[in-house]
Design an enzyme around this catalytic site. Sequence first.
Site, PDB file in Angstrom:
ATOM      1  N   ASP A 177      29.728   8.311  28.708  1.00  0.00           N
ATOM      2  CA  ASP A 177      29.239   8.975  29.908  1.00  0.00           C
ATOM      3  C   ASP A 177      28.181  10.028  29.557  1.00  0.00           C
ATOM      4  O   ASP A 177      28.443  10.935  28.781  1.00  0.00           O
ATOM      5  CB  ASP A 177      30.415   9.646  30.634  1.00  0.00           C
ATOM      6  CG  ASP A 177      30.127   9.899  32.100  1.00  0.00           C
ATOM      7  OD1 ASP A 177      29.040  10.419  32.404  1.00  0.00           O
ATOM      8  OD2 ASP A 177      30.983   9.570  32.930  1.00  0.00           O
ATOM      9  N   HIS A 209      28.324   6.428  32.830  1.00  0.00           N
ATOM     10  CA  HIS A 209      28.979   6.800  34.075  1.00  0.00           C
ATOM     11  C   HIS A 209      28.994   5.672  35.119  1.00  0.00           C
ATOM     12  O   HIS A 209      27.940   5.144  35.478  1.00  0.00           O
ATOM     13  CB  HIS A 209      28.252   8.018  34.647  1.00  0.00           C
ATOM     14  CG  HIS A 209      29.049   8.759  35.673  1.00  0.00           C
ATOM     15  ND1 HIS A 209      30.335   9.211  35.459  1.00  0.00           N
ATOM     16  CD2 HIS A 209      28.748   9.124  36.950  1.00  0.00           C
ATOM     17  CE1 HIS A 209      30.781   9.825  36.537  1.00  0.00           C
ATOM     18  NE2 HIS A 209      29.845   9.779  37.461  1.00  0.00           N
ATOM     19  N   SER A 218      33.374   9.186  40.914  1.00  0.00           N
ATOM     20  CA  SER A 218      32.765  10.448  40.486  1.00  0.00           C
ATOM     21  C   SER A 218      33.325  11.597  41.332  1.00  0.00           C
ATOM     22  O   SER A 218      34.545  11.690  41.482  1.00  0.00           O
ATOM     23  CB  SER A 218      31.248  10.299  40.573  1.00  0.00           C
ATOM     24  OG  SER A 218      30.614  11.205  39.717  1.00  0.00           O
ATOM     25  N   GLN A 219      32.468  12.445  41.948  1.00  0.00           N
ATOM     26  CA  GLN A 219      33.022  13.596  42.670  1.00  0.00           C
ATOM     27  C   GLN A 219      33.935  13.178  43.825  1.00  0.00           C
ATOM     28  O   GLN A 219      34.838  13.925  44.210  1.00  0.00           O
ATOM     29  CB  GLN A 219      31.907  14.528  43.167  1.00  0.00           C
ATOM     30  CG  GLN A 219      31.034  13.958  44.271  1.00  0.00           C
ATOM     31  CD  GLN A 219      29.887  14.893  44.681  1.00  0.00           C
ATOM     32  OE1 GLN A 219      29.555  15.826  43.967  1.00  0.00           O
ATOM     33  NE2 GLN A 219      29.273  14.632  45.837  1.00  0.00           N
TER      34      GLN A 219
END
Length: 303
Positions: A230, A286, A112-113
Amino acid sequence: MAASLISFLLVAPVLLTAAGPVHGSSNDTVPLVIWHGMGDSCCNPVSMGAIKKMIEGEIPGIYVLSLMIGKNVIEDTENGFFMDVNQQVSMVCSQLAQDPKLKAGYNAMGFSQGAQFLRAVAQRCPSPPMKKLISVGGQHQGVYGLPRCPGESSHICDIIRKALNSGAYTDMVQKHLVQAQYWHDPLNDDLYKKHSLFLADINQERVINETYKKNLQQLEKFVMVKFLQDTVVDPVDTEWFGFLKTGQAKETETLQQSVLYTEDRLGLAAMDKAGKLVFLATEGDHLQFTKEWFDKNLLPFLH
Ligand SMILES: *[C@@H]1O[C@H](CO)[C@@H](O)[C@H](O)[C@H]1NC(C)=O
Ligand SMILES: *[C@@H]1O[C@H](CO)[C@@H](O)[C@H](O)[C@H]1NC(C)=O
């Protein structure tokens, strides 16, 4: 995102005991650096901790470093929401530079980030060299919307959503809110380009930093995984470096259609031509994948 990874564990209950491929006695594995996502930490036993163990089981002798941003797990989790990203990246750069085990280079896997943060590490800090970058549900063109947050942190997310809506590009919010630093508002492109402290910089929106371009192209592979169902990342195209077309918030464009690519401002077109970009898609929400999928699709890049 811890919540989704729990279900990953449920579908793959055998992962901690699975025997990996047998290697020779020489320890010639490539170390791996992992950067966790929002609401998660380095060492959560049901997310990054489990991933680390799984990979150590599959590749005997491998050194896996799961990054902790701060002095402990609580700080690490909080910093994923509230610490200046440029500062996080520079902390990580110095940690990697000081780690004798990474001297000869390493692979990197961001969740993710954590994926776009590791790309910043590749662009800004060429030593030690990052060999392959694997982005698992990363947001390389940022996000425009925060539709759902991981379970345990949903109250934090309500606060964040309010702050983003009221002024993502004010200096105060930029400095103190991680998600604002990759907030990409296609209806306010000028504000984004001018005031985004992190994303607009690493995506060469203001100037072309030749160093970024040169460093990124040192990667052997840049693998991007997109989750087809997602519900956390908006728009999901960002996981493959695509985004909403500027000036509206409905139609999207692919990386290959973007100015970033057609002008090759970051070297991605050159990398694509050289066969270095790998686009993978998987069914699921996700960060949800099975061990079988991981072994078949991602493990080969870690050798
Ligand atoms: C292999 O090398 C890494 C990095 O130096 C080290 O952390 C690890 O313990 C070694 N593994 C074995 C089995 O010797
Ligand atoms: C380009 O990036 C390098 C590495 O982060 C940095 O040292 C340099 O100041 C940047 N140059 C510009 C013009 O932003």
